[in-house]
Design a protein around this motif. Structure first.
Motif, mmCIF file in Angstrom:
data_model
loop_
_atom_site.group_PDB
_atom_site.id
_atom_site.type_symbol
_atom_site.label_atom_id
_atom_site.label_comp_id
_atom_site.label_asym_id
_atom_site.label_seq_id
_atom_site.Cartn_x
_atom_site.Cartn_y
_atom_site.Cartn_z
ATOM 1 N N ARG A 295 0.848 -1.185 0.000
ATOM 2 C CA ARG A 295 0.000 0.000 0.000
ATOM 3 C C ARG A 295 0.888 1.241 0.000
ATOM 4 O O ARG A 295 1.770 1.361 0.848
ATOM 5 N N ARG A 296 0.670 2.126 -0.948
ATOM 6 C CA ARG A 296 1.525 3.318 -1.040
ATOM 7 C C ARG A 296 1.501 4.128 0.251
ATOM 8 O O ARG A 296 2.525 4.686 0.669
ATOM 9 N N LYS A 297 0.335 4.199 0.896
ATOM 10 C CA LYS A 297 0.199 4.994 2.110
ATOM 11 C C LYS A 297 1.026 4.400 3.240
ATOM 12 O O LYS A 297 1.466 5.117 4.151
ATOM 13 N N PHE A 298 1.271 3.090 3.196
ATOM 14 C CA PHE A 298 2.048 2.415 4.232
ATOM 15 C C PHE A 298 3.269 1.745 3.594
ATOM 16 O O PHE A 298 3.562 0.583 3.864
ATOM 17 N N THR A 301 6.063 0.424 6.161
ATOM 18 C CA THR A 301 5.551 -0.631 7.046
ATOM 19 C C THR A 301 5.297 -1.925 6.284
ATOM 20 O O THR A 301 5.729 -3.010 6.699
ATOM 21 N N ASP A 302 4.589 -1.832 5.154
ATOM 22 C CA ASP A 302 4.291 -3.032 4.365
ATOM 23 C C ASP A 302 5.565 -3.662 3.815
ATOM 24 O O ASP A 302 5.711 -4.895 3.802
ATOM 25 N N ASN A 305 7.486 -5.446 6.679
ATOM 26 C CA ASN A 305 6.858 -6.716 7.067
ATOM 27 C C ASN A 305 7.102 -7.806 6.031
ATOM 28 O O ASN A 305 7.360 -8.969 6.376
ATOM 29 N N GLU A 345 13.044 6.639 0.676
ATOM 30 C CA GLU A 345 12.348 6.961 1.921
ATOM 31 C C GLU A 345 13.173 6.539 3.143
ATOM 32 O O GLU A 345 13.323 7.314 4.097
ATOM 33 N N ASN A 351 13.822 10.608 7.930
ATOM 34 C CA ASN A 351 13.268 9.360 8.461
ATOM 35 C C ASN A 351 13.878 8.996 9.808
ATOM 36 O O ASN A 351 13.245 8.329 10.622
#
Length: 649
Positions: A295-298, A301-302, A305, A345, A351
C-alpha cells in the motif's frame, strides 16, 4: 627409526600477536608435516589449505629464525633429502593441484633480509612474506597468466613494484599472499617493500596517521535459512586476511585462483561476472517468484513486514511488487519504482535512520541516535534496508542514495582511516589531530579523560561513553595518548554505530555472500548500486532512438531539438528526475548502454497534451508542440506529478 630434523621458523611466525596460535608447516621427503610431526593429509585437494587446519600450531613466543627439533620417520626420506628444511619450502606447493609456473624473484632495491615485499606476476600483485634470501623461487598457478599480454616464460625475472604503474606512492594495497592465495592488506613504499614488516613491535605504538582498520564480521550461522547472526569489530588492516573462497550455502561458486583473476578485470567485466554468479545462486533455489502487495500509504511498514518475513532462499527468488489499487500496471514497472521509492524513503535523513555527514551535508551516514527515533524497532529497519540493498545489487537495480564512501568501505571490508573520519565528522577529526599534536603541558590544559561524547537528541545534550573501564578517572597524558587516540578513532569509526552497522551489513549478506562483493572497490560498488555521479548528455543522445512522427527527421525535428536544449539547460538533479520519470532509474548507468536505452516518439495532440511515458520500454511520447516554452511548461509538471501517472502506453 626416527631422524632428528631441525626446522627454522619463518613465513610470518611471531610477526603478529593474536588470540590464536600461528600455524607452521614444512616439507620433508616431499611430504608435508605440521610442527607436531603429524603427516598432513595427502588426499587434500589443496595442500596449501591443509596447512591451515587446526593441527598446525606454534607457541605465541615463536619468532622468525627460531629453531625447533622434530623427529621424522626415516622411511619418509630419500637418500638426497637435506637434514634441514625451512618453512619457505611451502612455496613449492601449488594451488588446487593445478599446473604451476616457476619464477625466480629478486627483491627490490633497498630490501633487507626478513622484510616482506610485493612483486607483479601476470599484471597482478603478490606478497612474498619475510624471505631469508634476496633471491627466491616461487610457484604460481599457470591459469593466472592465461591470455595476459605480459605472460612470462619459466624462470622469468621479476623485480619489485616497478611494473605496476598505478602504485607510485606510500599507501595501503590489497595483494595476494603467496602461497595460500589469501587477500591481505599491506602498506608499501614506492618500491613495493612492506613498511614495518621487520618491526612487529610498532603495533604497540599507535600511529593515527598511518593506521588503518578493517571491519571483520564473524558469522555464527552461515548455513542458516532464516537470517545471519554475527559479531562485528575493527581489526588492524595488516592483521586481517581472507581466503576469498566464496561459498553459498554448501557449493563453492568460485575458486581462489579465479577470484584473483576476476579482481583484476575492468568494471564492466566485473559486473558481467557478478551478474552471472548471482544468477547461478538464484538457479539453486527452488520455487517460483514472490509477489508483494504494497500500500503506497504504508510503503515502509508493508515493505518492512514483507522483506523481514522472507527466508534467505526467498531473498534470492525473483520479486514482483504490486501496489494496492494499481493492479493493471506493469509489474516490472511497479517493482522498479518500489526499489527507488522505498530506498529513497528509508535513506532520507528526515526518516531518522540516517543523518547528513557533519563534514558534507550532501552525503549521509548512520544516525547514532536512531534508537531514540525508533525505540523498539530501529535495528529491524537496518536489517530490512540491508536486504533491499543486497537484492538491488544482486539484480543490478539502481537505487537513489547518497551514502558516504565510508559506508561502502564497510560493506566491502576495505580499510578505514583517519581520513574517513574527516569525511564523516570534521570536528571529531580536528579534535583527534589536536590531541596528536599536543605536548604534555597542552594535554594538562585539555583535562581529557578516556571518554567519548555521543549526541543525545532527546535533550540536545551528550552522553558520556567510557572508552575503557573506569575511563572517566584516567587522565590522558603523553604516555597513554596513543592509546586514547586509537580507542577514540575506533569509537567514531564504528563503536558509536556498531549495532546499526552490524544489522545493515548482515542484511546485505543475507542476500549476497560477503566475499562476492570484494572484487569491487568502494567507487565501483557505488556505481553498481546507484549508477554514475553525473549524466553524460552526449551518451544519452547517442543511445536514443526516435519513432512515430519523429522517425523521419530524428534529432533534427524541431521538437526534439527543443527537448535536448531543455535537457542541457537542466542541472544534474533535474536530469536525474527526468530519467527517473521516463525509465524508473535516476542514472544513465542504470540502463543497458549496449543498446537503445531511450526512445522518443512523436504523437499528435489528439493522443495526449502532456508528455507520456512507459517505464518498461523507456519510452517518452511528446506531442508536436508549437514552441519550446510550451514543451517546458508541460514537461516540468509531468516530472513533478510523474511517478507513473502516464504509464500504460
Amino acid at each position: 627409526v626416527n631422524r632428528r630434523i631441525r626446522i627454522k621458523s619463518g613465513e610470518g611466525i611471531g610477526k603478529r600477536k593474536s588470540d590464536d596460535d600461528i600455524p607452521i608447516a614444512y616439507v620433508v621427503g616431499q611430504k608435508p608435516f605440521d610442527n607436531h610431526q603429524h603427516l598432513l593429509p595427502q588426499s587434500h585437494p589443496n595442500m596449501i589449505e591443509a596447512c591451515d587446519v587446526k593441527l598446525c600450531k606454534t607457541p605465541l613466543d615463536s619468532c622468525p629464525g627460531q629453531s625447533l627439533v622434530v623427529n621424522i620417520p626415516k622411511s619418509m626420506f630419500s637418500r638426497d633429502d637435506s637434514s634441514t628444511v625451512t618453512t619457505s619450502s611451502l612455496s613449492t606447493i601449488s594451488d588446487s593441484g593445478s599446473q604451476v609456473q616457476v619464477f625466480d624473484v629478486t627483491a627490490p632495491q633497498g630490501f633487507n633480509i626478513g622484510e616482506s615485499f610485493v612483486i607483479i606476476a601476470g599484471g597482478l600483485p603478490f606478497l612474498i612474506e619475510s624471505p631469508f634470501e634476496k633471491r627466491v623461487q616461487i610457484h604460481l598457478p599457470s591459469k593466472i597468466f592465461h591470455g595476459r599480454t605480459d605472460r612470462r616464460k619459466r624462470n622469468s625475472h621479476l623485480e619489485g613494484f616497478r611494473e605496476l604503474p598505478h602504485i607510485a606512492e606510500i599507501g595501503w594495497r590489497r595483494v595476494t599472499r603467496i602461497p595460500d592465495l589469501s587477500q591481505v592488506w599491506v602498506r608499501t613504499d614506492k618500491l613495493g617493500i612492506v613498511l614495518d614488516s621487520q618491526n612487529p613491535s610498532r603495533y604497540d605504538n599507535f600511529d593515527i596517521d598511518t593506521a588503518a582498520f578493517i571491519r571483520c564480521i564473524s558469522i555464527k550461522n552461515p548455513s542458516s535459512s532464516d537470517m545471519l547472526e554475527g559479531l562485528i569489530k575493527l581489526e588492524y588492516a595488516n592483521r586481517s586476511s581472507s581466503s576469498m573462497l566464496v561459498k553459498h550455502r554448501q557449493p563453492q561458486i568460485i575458486s581462489k585462483v579465479d577470484f584473483v583473476l576476476v579482481s583484476s578485470l575492468n568494471f564492466r567485466q566485473k559486473c558481467l561476472w557478478f551478474r552471472d554468479r548471482c544468477c547461478k545462486m538464484r538457479l539453486d533455489v527452488k520455487g517460483g517468484p514472490l509477489h508483494m502487495d504494497i500500500r503506497r500509504k504504508f510503503l515502509i511498514t508493508d515493505s518492512l513486514n514483507a522483506v523481514m518475513s522472507f527466508t534467505r532462499n526467498d531473498l534470492l527468488k525473483k520479486w514482483y511488487i504490486h501496489f494496492t489499487g494499481e493492479e493493471n500496471r506493469d509489474s516490472e514497472v511497479s517493482t522498479k519504482e518500489w526499489f527507488n521509492e522505498v530506498c529513497e524513503e528509508m535513506l532520507h535523513p528526515d526518516n531518522g535512520l540516517f543523518e547528513p555527514c557533519k563534514s558534507d551535508g550532501n552525503v549521509i551516514q548512520i544516525n547514532p541516535a536512531s534508537e531514540q527515533v525508533f525505540p523498539d524497532s530501529h535495528l529491524i529497519y537496518y536489517r530490512a534496508l540491508g536486504r533491499i540493498l543486497g537484492k538491488a545489487l544482486s539484480e543490478q537495480r539502481y537505487v537513489p542514495n547518497r551514502m558516504s564512501h565510508y559506508l561502502y568501505k564497510m560493506i566491502l571490508g576495505w580499510p578505514v582511516t583517519l581520513e574517513d573520519l574527516m569525511g564523516l565528522d570534521k570536528i571529531c577529526h580536528n579534535f583527534l589531530v589536536s590531541v596528536r599534536d599536543a605536548n604534555e603541558k597542552e594535554l594538562n590544559k585539555m583535562n581529557l579523560t578516556f571518554v567519548a561524547l555521543k549526541q543525545n537528541y532527546s535533550d540536545n545534550g551528550h552522553d558520556t561513553i567510557e572508552l575503557v573501564k573506569g575511563g572517566q578517572k584516567i587522565k590522558v597524558n603523553s604516555k597513554n595518548k596513543d592509546k586514547f587516540l586509537e580507542l577514540s578513532l575506533k569509537f567514531y569509526l564504528l563503536s558509536e554505530t556498531e549495532p546499526q552497522m552490524k544489522e545493515l551489513l548482515l542484511g546485505v549478506y543475507d542476500v549476497i555472500p560477503e566475499s562476492l562483493l570484494s572484487i569491487f572497490d568502494e567507487e565501483e560498488l557505488q556505481s553498481l548500486l546507484c549508477g554514475g555521479p553525473t549524466i553524460n548528455v552526449m551518451k544519452w543522445k547517442r543511445y536514443t532512438v526516435y519513432s512515430g512522427k519523429f522517425q523521419k527527421q530524428r534529432e533534427s525535428h524541431q521538437v526534439c531539438k527543443w527537448f535536448w536544449e531543455i535537457v542541457e539547460f537542466f542541472d544534474e538533479a533535474m536530469r536525474a528526475r527526468l530519467l527517473q520519470f521516463v525509465t524508473g532509474n535516476s542514472s544513465l548507468q542504470g540502463q543497458n548502454i549496449e543498446g537503445n536505452i531511450f526512445e522518443i516518439r512523436g504523437v499528435s495532440f489528439d493522443d495526449t497534451f502532456y508528455p507520456r511515458v512507459n517505464k518498461s520500454k523507456n519510452l517518452l511520447e511528446l506531442p508536436l508542440y508549437e514552441s519550446k516554452d510550451m514543451l517546458l511548461e508541460t514537461l516540468l509538471p509531468s516530472i513533478e506529478v510523474g511517478e507513473g501517472m502516464y504509464d500504460g502506453i
